[in-house]
Scaffold this motif. Sequence first.
Motif, PDB file in Angstrom:
ATOM      1  N   UNK A 172       0.836  -1.199   0.000  1.00 15.37           N
ATOM      2  CA  UNK A 172       0.000   0.000   0.000  1.00 15.37           C
ATOM      3  C   UNK A 172       0.866   1.242   0.000  1.00 15.37           C
ATOM      4  N   UNK A 173       0.268   2.337  -0.445  1.00 12.25           N
ATOM      5  CA  UNK A 173       0.946   3.631  -0.464  1.00 12.25           C
ATOM      6  C   UNK A 173       0.106   4.629   0.318  1.00 12.25           C
ATOM      7  N   UNK A 174       0.762   5.400   1.157  1.00  9.60           N
ATOM      8  CA  UNK A 174       0.090   6.467   1.890  1.00  9.60           C
ATOM      9  C   UNK A 174       0.545   7.811   1.306  1.00  9.60           C
ATOM     10  N   UNK A 175      -0.414   8.707   1.151  1.00  6.68           N
ATOM     11  CA  UNK A 175      -0.148  10.021   0.562  1.00  6.68           C
ATOM     12  C   UNK A 175      -0.590  11.109   1.536  1.00  6.68           C
ATOM     13  N   UNK A 176       0.279  12.085   1.733  1.00  3.83           N
ATOM     14  CA  UNK A 176      -0.045  13.198   2.623  1.00  3.83           C
ATOM     15  C   UNK A 176       0.210  14.506   1.884  1.00  3.83           C
ATOM     16  N   UNK A 177      -0.865  15.293   1.720  1.00  5.18           N
ATOM     17  CA  UNK A 177      -0.743  16.573   1.017  1.00  5.18           C
ATOM     18  C   UNK A 177      -0.531  17.709   2.010  1.00  5.18           C
ATOM     19  N   UNK A 213       6.391   0.723  -6.069  1.00 14.68           N
ATOM     20  CA  UNK A 213       5.305   0.286  -6.956  1.00 14.68           C
ATOM     21  C   UNK A 213       4.686   1.451  -7.743  1.00 14.68           C
ATOM     22  N   UNK A 214       5.058   2.676  -7.385  1.00 10.11           N
ATOM     23  CA  UNK A 214       4.441   3.850  -8.010  1.00 10.11           C
ATOM     24  C   UNK A 214       4.840   3.969  -9.475  1.00 10.11           C
ATOM     25  N   UNK A 215       3.847   4.215 -10.339  1.00 12.15           N
ATOM     26  CA  UNK A 215       4.112   4.410 -11.770  1.00 12.15           C
ATOM     27  C   UNK A 215       3.693   5.813 -12.215  1.00 12.15           C
ATOM     28  N   UNK A 273       1.794  -3.779  -8.878  1.00  9.29           N
ATOM     29  CA  UNK A 273       2.550  -4.749  -8.084  1.00  9.29           C
ATOM     30  C   UNK A 273       2.135  -6.132  -8.537  1.00  9.29           C
ATOM     31  N   UNK A 274       3.114  -6.893  -9.041  1.00 13.90           N
ATOM     32  CA  UNK A 274       2.847  -8.242  -9.556  1.00 13.90           C
ATOM     33  C   UNK A 274       1.699  -8.209 -10.570  1.00 13.90           C
ATOM     34  N   UNK A 275       1.691  -7.176 -11.429  1.00  9.10           N
ATOM     35  CA  UNK A 275       0.694  -7.090 -12.479  1.00  9.10           C
ATOM     36  C   UNK A 275      -0.652  -6.552 -12.054  1.00  9.10           C
ATOM     37  N   UNK A 276      -0.802  -6.228 -10.794  1.00 10.92           N
ATOM     38  CA  UNK A 276      -2.082  -5.727 -10.298  1.00 10.92           C
ATOM     39  C   UNK A 276      -1.986  -4.225 -10.056  1.00 10.92           C
TER      40      UNK A 276
END
Length: 119
Positions: free
Chosen positions: A1-6, A30-32, A101-104
Amino acid sequence: QVQLVESGGGLVQAGGSLRLSCSASGSVNDIRLMGWYRQAPGKRREFVATISNGGDTSYEDFVKGRFSIFRDNTKNTVYLQMNDLKPEYTGVYYCNTNTIRFGTQAIYWGQGTQVTVSS
């Protein structure tokens, strides 16, 4: 998972500038694609700008020439420099990322930061 803070939102007069920041943590490898969306009061969330890992950018027509998206990969942070702001740019700005991630594919959102442009 990715957490984002603005961060970086606020109140500014028309013609002024703001810089928004969005810091990512978690599975950042994993970020594209990273980007910004805006949701004005009573309206649906809409695209503002995106930037790929390779630095390719895309902008909503309405902000071209006024907004600039860029990222610092060493800090896992994406920025939105907003110049010559107009009242119609008012809204909550959300950071967004697409990961694979792993194609997902997965999409993550930050909590949003309020931008208010007064006339």
